[in-house]
Design a protein around this motif. Structure first.
Motif, PDB file in Angstrom:
ATOM      1  N   LYS A 114      26.016 -22.171 106.528  1.00  9.78           N
ATOM      2  CA  LYS A 114      24.964 -21.183 106.798  1.00  9.78           C
ATOM      3  C   LYS A 114      25.602 -19.815 107.060  1.00  9.78           C
ATOM      4  CE  LYS A 114      20.958 -20.314 109.781  1.00  9.78           C
ATOM      5  NZ  LYS A 114      21.363 -18.976 110.269  1.00  9.78           N
TER       6      LYS A 114
ATOM      7  N   THR B  31      34.807 -25.602 103.488  1.00 16.04           N
ATOM      8  CA  THR B  31      33.906 -26.598 104.044  1.00 16.04           C
ATOM      9  C   THR B  31      34.358 -26.982 105.442  1.00 16.04           C
ATOM     10  OG1 THR B  31      32.798 -28.717 103.570  1.00 16.04           O
ATOM     11  CG2 THR B  31      35.165 -28.594 103.125  1.00 16.04           C
TER      12      THR B  31
ATOM     13  N   LYS C  42      27.008 -21.343  97.197  1.00 13.13           N
ATOM     14  CA  LYS C  42      27.263 -22.482  98.069  1.00 13.13           C
ATOM     15  C   LYS C  42      26.255 -23.581  97.780  1.00 13.13           C
ATOM     16  CE  LYS C  42      24.396 -21.172 102.062  1.00 13.13           C
ATOM     17  NZ  LYS C  42      23.637 -22.436 102.184  1.00 13.13           N
ATOM     18  N   ASP C  43      26.577 -24.784  98.255  1.00  5.48           N
ATOM     19  CA  ASP C  43      25.644 -25.905  98.197  1.00  5.48           C
ATOM     20  C   ASP C  43      25.779 -26.664  99.509  1.00  5.48           C
ATOM     21  OD1 ASP C  43      28.015 -27.354  97.923  1.00  5.48           O
ATOM     22  OD2 ASP C  43      27.796 -27.605  95.765  1.00  5.48           O
ATOM     23  N   ASP C  44      25.455 -27.947  99.537  1.00 10.05           N
ATOM     24  CA  ASP C  44      25.510 -28.686 100.792  1.00 10.05           C
ATOM     25  C   ASP C  44      26.901 -29.212 101.119  1.00 10.05           C
ATOM     26  OD1 ASP C  44      25.536 -30.492  98.698  1.00 10.05           O
ATOM     27  OD2 ASP C  44      24.316 -31.989  99.723  1.00 10.05           O
TER      28      ASP C  44
ATOM     29  N   ARG D  69      29.579 -28.680 109.413  1.00  8.50           N
ATOM     30  CA  ARG D  69      29.477 -28.181 108.044  1.00  8.50           C
ATOM     31  C   ARG D  69      28.237 -27.325 107.836  1.00  8.50           C
ATOM     32  NH1 ARG D  69      30.152 -32.315 103.113  1.00  8.50           N
ATOM     33  NH2 ARG D  69      32.256 -32.324 103.983  1.00  8.50           N
ATOM     34  N   GLU D  70      27.105 -27.796 108.332  1.00  8.64           N
ATOM     35  CA  GLU D  70      25.859 -27.041 108.132  1.00  8.64           C
ATOM     36  C   GLU D  70      25.974 -25.654 108.751  1.00  8.64           C
ATOM     37  OE1 GLU D  70      21.049 -27.464 109.062  1.00  8.64           O
ATOM     38  OE2 GLU D  70      22.401 -29.168 109.363  1.00  8.64           O
TER      39      GLU D  70
END
Length: 225
Positions: free
Chosen positions: A106, A184, A153-155, A101-102
């Motif tokens: 990104k 996601t 976007k967020d986490d 996901r990260e």
């Protein structure tokens, strides 16, 4: 005493608690499970046929799951202009590619800041391709247009949202949808949750973005043989 209540029809006192309604799908060796959002159900009857047609018209993605409101019409005429539904999809090139996901967020965050990405969205080519795909399946012309754009976007998600106009001249139908999309990665696989609803202005898009994120948070995964 309990047996007597059962005989009198108090079945709720006698039955085991019902399991929560849920849906499952699989992608690239990973199984996914999610509780159905309140008020939404898996397709049934003619809804299954409509879901198949919509999925077949998308040449760029694999559709894993379609959900309709539980009280959605079961007749083809009513479903043909359904303005409230949920799709979970994955771009075909990403089906079996492991992705965290990260890492995904990104990359999408950088893409959202790239003018070329926005230009590609604004060119209308994606909707033109979608129009062609749907038209080929239905055997009649369908025009799709809209202003779907990156919404940050967020986490949890990278967001796309906006409105989409649908016109099917042969059927004499035209309407506008709002859409909120959460892109996601879950269980090492990329997916996009598209939540469609009636176009009621900017607030409706914001509301759908929150719903798409909330749904993404409920999806769990596990490797499957």
């Amino acid at each position: 005493m309990l047996a007597a209540l059962c005989l009198l029809g108090a079945a709720a006192l006698c039955a085991a608690p019902a399991a929560a309604a849920e849906a499952t799908f699989r992608m690239g060796g990973v199984g996914f499970r999610l509780p159905l959002p309140a008020g939404y159900c898996l397709p049934r009857g003619l809804q299954v046929d409509i879901a198949q047609l919509v999925a077949a018209g998308d040449n760029g993605n694999v559709t894993h799951l379609t959900l309709f409101p539980c009280d959605a019409p079961l007749d083809g005429a009513g479903l043909s202009s359904q303005k409230d539904y949920i799709l979970i999809k994955t771009p075909k090139p990403a089906l079996i590619i492991p992705m965290g996901r990260e890492e995904l967020l990104k990359g999408l965050g950088e893409a959202f800041e790239n003018p070329a990405f926005t230009q590609a969205l604004n060119s209308g080519q994606l909707l033109e391709d979608a129009s062609k795909g749907v038209g080929e399946v239905l055997g009649s012309k369908v025009d799709l247009s809209g202003d779907v754009a990156p919404r940050g976007k967020d986490d949890v998600c990278a967001y796309l949202g906006g409105t989409m106009a649908v016109a099917a001249p042969a059927q004499g139908r035209s309407y506008t949808l709002a859409v909120g999309t959460c892109v996601t990665a879950i269980g090492g696989r990329m997916m996009a949750i598209y939540w469609y609803g009636p176009d009621e202005g900017p607030a409706s898009v914001a509301r759908l973005l929150v719903r798409a994120k909330d749904l993404a948070r409920t999806i769990t995964s596990r490797p499957e043989p």
